[in-house]
Design an enzyme around this catalytic site. Structure first.
Site, PDB file in Angstrom:
ATOM      1  N   THR A 133       0.824  -1.203   0.000  1.00  0.00           N
ATOM      2  CA  THR A 133       0.000   0.000   0.000  1.00  0.00           C
ATOM      3  C   THR A 133       0.859   1.254   0.000  1.00  0.00           C
ATOM      4  O   THR A 133       2.011   1.233   0.454  1.00  0.00           O
ATOM      5  CB  THR A 133      -0.896   0.010   1.258  1.00  0.00           C
ATOM      6  OG1 THR A 133      -1.561   1.273   1.370  1.00  0.00           O
ATOM      7  CG2 THR A 133      -0.070  -0.203   2.516  1.00  0.00           C
ATOM      8  N   ASP A 134       0.280   2.364  -0.483  1.00  0.00           N
ATOM      9  CA  ASP A 134       0.998   3.637  -0.419  1.00  0.00           C
ATOM     10  C   ASP A 134       1.042   4.193   1.000  1.00  0.00           C
ATOM     11  O   ASP A 134       1.811   5.117   1.289  1.00  0.00           O
ATOM     12  CB  ASP A 134       0.372   4.670  -1.361  1.00  0.00           C
ATOM     13  CG  ASP A 134      -1.092   5.004  -1.062  1.00  0.00           C
ATOM     14  OD1 ASP A 134      -1.670   4.382  -0.152  1.00  0.00           O
ATOM     15  OD2 ASP A 134      -1.653   5.872  -1.758  1.00  0.00           O
ATOM     16  N   GLU A 135       0.251   3.620   1.905  1.00  0.00           N
ATOM     17  CA  GLU A 135       0.222   4.140   3.275  1.00  0.00           C
ATOM     18  C   GLU A 135       1.533   3.911   4.022  1.00  0.00           C
ATOM     19  O   GLU A 135       1.772   4.541   5.061  1.00  0.00           O
ATOM     20  CB  GLU A 135      -0.959   3.549   4.043  1.00  0.00           C
ATOM     21  CG  GLU A 135      -2.301   3.957   3.450  1.00  0.00           C
ATOM     22  CD  GLU A 135      -3.472   3.636   4.353  1.00  0.00           C
ATOM     23  OE1 GLU A 135      -3.326   3.738   5.588  1.00  0.00           O
ATOM     24  OE2 GLU A 135      -4.539   3.296   3.818  1.00  0.00           O
ATOM     25  N   TYR A 159      -1.873  -0.409  11.000  1.00  0.00           N
ATOM     26  CA  TYR A 159      -1.999  -1.079   9.697  1.00  0.00           C
ATOM     27  C   TYR A 159      -0.799  -0.780   8.805  1.00  0.00           C
ATOM     28  O   TYR A 159      -0.135  -1.692   8.307  1.00  0.00           O
ATOM     29  CB  TYR A 159      -3.284  -0.644   8.996  1.00  0.00           C
ATOM     30  CG  TYR A 159      -3.264  -0.914   7.507  1.00  0.00           C
ATOM     31  CD1 TYR A 159      -3.130  -2.212   7.019  1.00  0.00           C
ATOM     32  CD2 TYR A 159      -3.345   0.132   6.587  1.00  0.00           C
ATOM     33  CE1 TYR A 159      -3.083  -2.469   5.654  1.00  0.00           C
ATOM     34  CE2 TYR A 159      -3.302  -0.112   5.228  1.00  0.00           C
ATOM     35  CZ  TYR A 159      -3.170  -1.414   4.756  1.00  0.00           C
ATOM     36  OH  TYR A 159      -3.115  -1.660   3.407  1.00  0.00           O
ATOM     37  N   LYS A 163       2.276  -3.217   7.359  1.00  0.00           N
ATOM     38  CA  LYS A 163       2.561  -3.419   5.928  1.00  0.00           C
ATOM     39  C   LYS A 163       3.990  -2.983   5.595  1.00  0.00           C
ATOM     40  O   LYS A 163       4.664  -3.625   4.779  1.00  0.00           O
ATOM     41  CB  LYS A 163       1.557  -2.641   5.075  1.00  0.00           C
ATOM     42  CG  LYS A 163       0.155  -3.237   5.064  1.00  0.00           C
ATOM     43  CD  LYS A 163       0.113  -4.650   4.487  1.00  0.00           C
ATOM     44  CE  LYS A 163       0.360  -4.667   2.986  1.00  0.00           C
ATOM     45  NZ  LYS A 163       0.206  -6.041   2.425  1.00  0.00           N
ATOM     46  N   ASP A 292     -12.544  13.096  13.947  1.00  0.00           N
ATOM     47  CA  ASP A 292     -11.519  12.469  13.127  1.00  0.00           C
ATOM     48  C   ASP A 292     -10.886  11.294  13.864  1.00  0.00           C
ATOM     49  O   ASP A 292     -10.880  11.247  15.101  1.00  0.00           O
ATOM     50  CB  ASP A 292     -10.440  13.495  12.783  1.00  0.00           C
ATOM     51  CG  ASP A 292      -9.789  13.229  11.425  1.00  0.00           C
ATOM     52  OD1 ASP A 292     -10.020  12.136  10.869  1.00  0.00           O
ATOM     53  OD2 ASP A 292      -9.068  14.118  10.941  1.00  0.00           O
ATOM     54  N   PRO A 294      -7.722   8.887  15.132  1.00  0.00           N
ATOM     55  CA  PRO A 294      -6.366   9.209  15.598  1.00  0.00           C
ATOM     56  C   PRO A 294      -5.324   9.010  14.493  1.00  0.00           C
ATOM     57  O   PRO A 294      -5.362   8.023  13.754  1.00  0.00           O
ATOM     58  CB  PRO A 294      -6.138   8.209  16.733  1.00  0.00           C
ATOM     59  CG  PRO A 294      -7.507   7.786  17.173  1.00  0.00           C
ATOM     60  CD  PRO A 294      -8.348   7.826  15.936  1.00  0.00           C
TER      61      PRO A 294
END
Length: 354
Positions: A133-135, A159, A163, A292, A294
């Protein structure tokens, strides 16, 4: 070619398998644990193919993983099995550590053992394709550039940290043991068969049910959106044409604010199902801004120049065409998502009051 896909009953994994069966002559072995997000109904259209085989296996189960790999003798592995929802990782990170890190380690070790006993020709042709993922790159400011394959890792959530860890393991098994690996990092996917707790399907289904449309913060967070069927074609191109040891970023060239995604869905629904508005002038009246989450990253944006120049891949869908196809699919496939929304899961964070 015989391809073993981990996580093939998931959103992206099922799209990859449908693509391979429908557009190539290759065969697929689907290995999936069938957690809450795994759904074999997403593969109903190709389930009777004599080039498709499924077995329910947890990638942390080394004994059964080794059995299936040595028995089926794949020419390539496409590793998609992962816990993937940021909200769930915030509330319960242990599953993400177990599947994304320990599971990837277990798979790498079994593949290394399998690869080492192959003949020279098969050994040279074998590929381990890790889908990420780009995260892992962290947070881009609104005025910053784009994620490239050289961007330093800076994950924000449990997460993305898990990854990132799995990416590093894959790179280490290539450098240390010579395992022929390739990594891809993609932007946000959307499209048919998307699990209903993710933003786009959640908004579609809440809207047609007359429920609130929760939007984090002010909805200004930016994501690059990639139609899942475009992603599937890109992954196959990387597997068959990509160079060992390389990383390829895959994006849709569609940077959108979350609030703009939500209003675009509302516009399509206003047009297609105005009969469900129930006294409202637009589905936009259901939008509710919520607290929002965290550590919420402000922006992700992919530079897909490398895969375009080296492998001649471009997305075929614009965001507008892909989103319309997605909305229409959910409107026409009520039986698929209603079986998921029967109480077996709930959106544990998005829109909650705590």
């Amino acid at each position: 070619m015989k391809i073993l896909v981990t996580g093939g009953a998931g959103f992206i994994g099922s799209a990859v398998i449908r693509y391979i069966i429908n557009h190539t002559n290759d065969s697929v072995i689907n290995v999936d644990k069938l957690t809450y997000a795994g759904n074999l109904e997403s593969l109903a259209s190709i389930d009777d193919s004599d080039r498709y085989y499924f077995e329910q296996i947890d990638i942390c189960d080394r004994e059964n993983l080794k059995r299936i790999i040595f028995e089926k003798k794949p020419d390539a592995i496409m590793h998609l099995a992962a816990e993937s929802h940021v909200d769930r990782s915030i509330d319960g990170p242990a599953d993400f550590i177990e599947t994304n890190i320990i599971g990837t380690y277990t798979l790498l070790e079994v593949c290394k053992e399998y690869w080492n006993q192959l003949g020279e020709i098969d050994k040279n042709q074998f590929r381990f394709h890790h889908i990420s993922t780009d995260e892992v790159y962290g947070d881009l400011g609104f005025c910053d550039g784009l994620f490239t394959e050289e961007t330093a890792y800076d994950p924000s959530s449990p997460y993305s940290a898990s990854k990132a860890s799995s990416d590093h393991l894959v790179k280490a098994w290539k450098r240390t043991y010579g395992l022929p690996t390739i990594i891809t990092n993609c932007s946000n996917n959307y499209g048919p068969y998307h699990f209903p707790e993710k933003l786009i399907p959640l908004i579609i289904l809440n809207a047609i049910d007359g429920k609130e449309l929760p939007v984090y913060g002010d909805g200004g967070q930016i994501r690059d959106w990639l139609f899942v069927e475009d992603h599937a074609s890109a992954l196959y191109q990387v597997l068959t044409k990509g160079n060992v040891g390389e990383t390829y970023n895959i994006g849709g060239h569609n940077e959108k604010k979350n609030i703009d995604v939500v209003t675009a869905i509302c516009d399509i629904l206003d047009e297609l199902v105005p009969n469900k508005l129930d006294g409202m002038s637009s589905y936009k009246e259901l939008i509710k801004f919520v607290e929002d989450r965290p550590g919420h990253d402000l922006r992700y944006a992919i530079d897909a120049t490398k895969i375009s120049n080296e492998l001649n891949w471009q997305p075929s869908e614009t965001f507008e065409t892909g989103l319309r196809k997605t909305v229409i699919w959910f409107l026409n496939n009520e039986s698929w998502w209603k079986r998921i929304l029967n109480g077996s899961y709930n959106t544990t964070r998005l829109g909650r009051n705590s």
